[in-house]
Design a protein around this motif. Structure first.
Motif, PDB file in Angstrom:
ATOM      1  N   GLY A 158       0.777  -1.227   0.000  1.00  0.00           N
ATOM      2  CA  GLY A 158       0.000   0.000   0.000  1.00  0.00           C
ATOM      3  C   GLY A 158       0.809   1.276   0.000  1.00  0.00           C
ATOM      4  N   GLU A 168       0.031   3.480  -2.991  1.00  0.00           N
ATOM      5  CA  GLU A 168      -1.320   4.025  -2.869  1.00  0.00           C
ATOM      6  C   GLU A 168      -1.368   5.129  -1.810  1.00  0.00           C
ATOM      7  N   MET A 169      -0.655   4.920  -0.711  1.00  0.00           N
ATOM      8  CA  MET A 169      -0.623   5.942   0.339  1.00  0.00           C
ATOM      9  C   MET A 169       0.028   7.226  -0.166  1.00  0.00           C
TER      10      MET A 169
END
Length: 372
Positions: A94, A97-98
């Motif tokens: 992630g 995405e973060m």
């Protein structure tokens, strides 16, 4: 050290290939005409775009020149063996995405969309190689890794000399063993992307200074060395040549010239007191690159994961929008540590000045004086 490479051009000055529209044919031609080795940057261009620039450069000069290629990247740049992540493993789940979520505010501010991080990993490498083998150029250099011996041998048969960037003596040895004609020893002072062969997040900011690196590489390999990193004056060229280099590669010094394709805001920022220092950052591309510290670097650099070229693609619209808005605080202002020494003079004149400074420094050394 005389070599097939340095015998190509009268002066031991190489204009660094700076991707992103800086190393345009006009800049390379001016350097070639002045007796240096001009370079085109094929990074981030299509194969046809590269070919068209080569044709344009050939119409501007009959001198030898070079073309730089980015090596294809593994699925994800990885950490060193023994770290919390295996080599070539993805960043923590992630993380990309973060980071995209963090950049959403930038996209809103500049009224644009974030780019697609999955826009490609190989930079058209194979197609560009095919073009360069079908239409050989005098010199080809490589960044972000070492090409295979088959590639280097094919270029040699085509009459092309090859250079590969290295940031450590170990990387330089790999370059020599692969069969390249010369190695570019890139010190940590260099502007733009560090040409490390593996992206090791744990090593961020721990690179070797240029003079120490050249000396280490000289004791490790027998092929010629081109020194790169923070060089802005002829006396510095004399210093790296005294340490064992055959030539010096300068990027930031040529970035400020009128022929450079850099944005005017970028050129102005090099000597603007507002930008007091440079820093290695992953903020714009996901790979360590040295640039002037601006708002974007301060706010996002600490959080950017090791994900190149995904982050490069992600931030591309932001950088373009910031430039269009006339906002250098959102631009990637790549620059070496010597940026405050940039001179706004034509590229050909800069080569002449650097050569005069180099000769003066050598005379001082011969007379028993020091470098000034």
């Amino acid at each position: 050290m005389s070599s097939a490479l340095t015998d190509l051009f009268p002066h031991p000055i190489v204009q660094a290939p700076m991707a992103g529209g800086v190393s345009v044919p006009q800049l390379a031609a001016a350097v070639c005409e002045a007796g240096g080795l001009g370079f085109l940057a094929a990074g981030y261009k299509t194969a046809d775009g590269m070919y068209q620039e080569i044709k344009q450069l050939r119409s501007l000069t009959g001198g030898p020149f070079g073309v730089n290629l980015f090596m294809p990247q593994p699925e994800y740049p990885g950490a060193s063996t023994g770290s919390t992540r295996a080599a070539n493993a993805a960043p923590p789940a992630g993380a990309l995405e973060m980071y995209a979520h963090q950049l959403a505010g930038e996209a809103a501010w500049y009224e644009t969309e974030l780019g697609d991080p999955d826009s490609g990993r190989d930079d058209g490498y194979e197609t560009k190689l095919t073009v360069l083998l079908d239409n050989p150029v005098p010199v080809v250099s490589f960044h972000f890794g070492v090409p295979s011996r088959d590639v280097l041998d094919a270029l040699r048969r085509a009459g092309t000399l090859t250079l590969v960037t290295a940031t450590t003596a170990e990387e330089a040895l790999a370059v020599e063993r692969a069969g390249a004609d010369a190695v570019i020893a890139q010190g940590v002072e260099a502007g733009g992307h560090q040409g490390t062969h593996r992206d090791i997040p744990e090593a961020d900011g721990s690179g070797t200074g240029l003079l120490s690196l050249v000396a280490q590489v000289r004791e490790t390999v027998d092929i010629p060395i081109v020194a790169a990193g923070g060089i802005m004056r002829g006396s510095q060229i004399a210093a790296v040549m005294a340490a064992g280099a055959s030539a010096a590669q300068l990027g930031t010094a040529f970035l400020a010239t009128p022929e450079s394709g850099a944005n005017a805001l970028h050129k102005q920022a090099l000597t603007d007191p507002l930008y007091a220092r440079t820093e290695l950052t992953r903020a714009f591309s996901g790979r360590p690159a040295r640039g002037l510290v601006n708002r974007f670097v301060r706010e996002h650099g600490p959080y950017a994961p090791a994900a190149y070229p995904e982050i490069h693609h992600l931030t591309a619209p932001l950088r373009k929008a910031a430039a269009k808005a006339g906002d250098p605080q959102g631009m990637a202002l790549w620059a070496g540590q010597g940026h405050r020494m940039a001179r706004d003079v034509p590229a050909g004149q800069l080569v002449e000045v650097l050569v005069a400074e180099l000769e003066e420094a050598r005379a001082a050394l011969s007379a028993g004086g020091g470098l000034r």
